[in-house]
Design an enzyme around this catalytic site. Structure first.
Site, PDB file in Angstrom:
ATOM      1  N   CYS A  81       5.270   4.108  -4.120  1.00 42.19           N
ATOM      2  CA  CYS A  81       5.672   3.668  -5.461  1.00 42.19           C
ATOM      3  C   CYS A  81       7.081   4.147  -5.788  1.00 42.19           C
ATOM      4  O   CYS A  81       7.849   3.452  -6.452  1.00 42.19           O
ATOM      5  CB  CYS A  81       4.676   4.201  -6.500  1.00 42.19           C
ATOM      6  SG  CYS A  81       2.962   3.786  -6.116  1.00 42.19           S
TER       7      CYS A  81
HETATM    8  C1  BEZ Z   1       1.672   5.504  -2.074  1.00 44.60           C
HETATM    9  O1  BEZ Z   1       2.124   4.597  -2.773  1.00 44.60           O
HETATM   10  O2  BEZ Z   1       2.408   6.151  -1.344  1.00 44.60           O
HETATM   11  C2  BEZ Z   1       0.201   5.836  -2.150  1.00 44.60           C
HETATM   12  C3  BEZ Z   1      -0.653   4.918  -2.715  1.00 44.60           C
HETATM   13  C4  BEZ Z   1      -1.998   5.211  -2.778  1.00 44.60           C
HETATM   14  C5  BEZ Z   1      -2.474   6.404  -2.311  1.00 44.60           C
HETATM   15  C6  BEZ Z   1      -1.609   7.321  -1.761  1.00 44.60           C
HETATM   16  C7  BEZ Z   1      -0.254   7.032  -1.672  1.00 44.60           C
END
Ligand code: BEZ
Length: 197
Positions: free
Chosen positions: A85
């Site tokens: 993200c």
């Molecule tokens: C990430 O966007 O890096 C992520 C998404 C879900 C769980 C863990 C990490």
């Protein structure tokens, strides 16, 4: 009685999705009933009337009211500050801000099941101020109402939201991209929805 209404509603929805029909239910069209049907929101649906929070728990933003009369991009992420993200998803929308504006988009909103202080801090860290509004789906009401929930208890400690992007015009979903596995970084990225405008 309640069971009868529920059955009729289910029948309408099934016929609607299978035959492309559009029923009027209780005098209202295109409403989304995830609590009854457990079906993810889709193009043509109205956004649910759900309160999100901006900067503090005292600042409510009703997402249905906020999108009324506007073209708004909403993208959802599994969590603030997670690598995907922070490195890909949010930065794409921040850097494409001018491109969205030139295509007539009034606002860009990032939603995550996090508290509003975390969302505000994440926005500052990502230089999103004035470009992407960071709205907290504090209790997951938006994820639930759109049936876009994802149980990430093992990795992030709770039920979160699937990664998605949507374009909402006057409160109605016009384009929608939900990651097939809920967390990947493909169809929900900024460059994809830009091609759909
Ligand atoms: C990430 O966007 O890096 C992520 C998404 C879900 C769980 C863990 C990490």
């Amino acid at each position: 009685m309640a069971l009868g209404i529920k059955r009729s509603a289910i029948l309408c929805k099934v016929l609607e999705s299978r035959l492309g029909l559009n029923f009027t239910l209780f005098g209202r069209k295109n409403l989304h009933f995830p609590s009854i049907f457990n079906m993810p929101i889709k193009c043509g649906d109205k956004l649910p009337s759900v309160d999100l929070y901006e900067n503090t728990p005292a600042t409510k933003v009703n997402i249905a009211e906020m999108t009324a009369g506007k073209k708004v991009i909403i993208f959802g992420v599994p969590g603030a500050f997670t690598p995907g993200c922070s490195k890909s998803h949010l930065p794409g929308y921040v850097s494409d801000f001018e491109k969205f504006k030139s295509k007539g988009i009034d606002e860009i909103v990032c939603v995550s099941v996090n508290d509003p202080f975390v969302m505000a801090a994440w926005g500052k860290d990502q230089n999103a101020d004035g470009k992407v509004r960071m709205l907290a789906d504090t209790n997951g009401a938006f994820a639930k109402a759109t049936d876009l929930e994802k149980d990430l208890s093992e990795t992030l400690g709770s039920v979160r939201c699937q990664r998605f992007s949507m374009m909402v015009e006057d409160g109605v979903v016009k384009a929608l991209n939900v990651e097939p596995d809920g967390t990947g970084l493909t169809c929900s990225l900024s460059n994809n929805i830009l091609t759909q405008l």
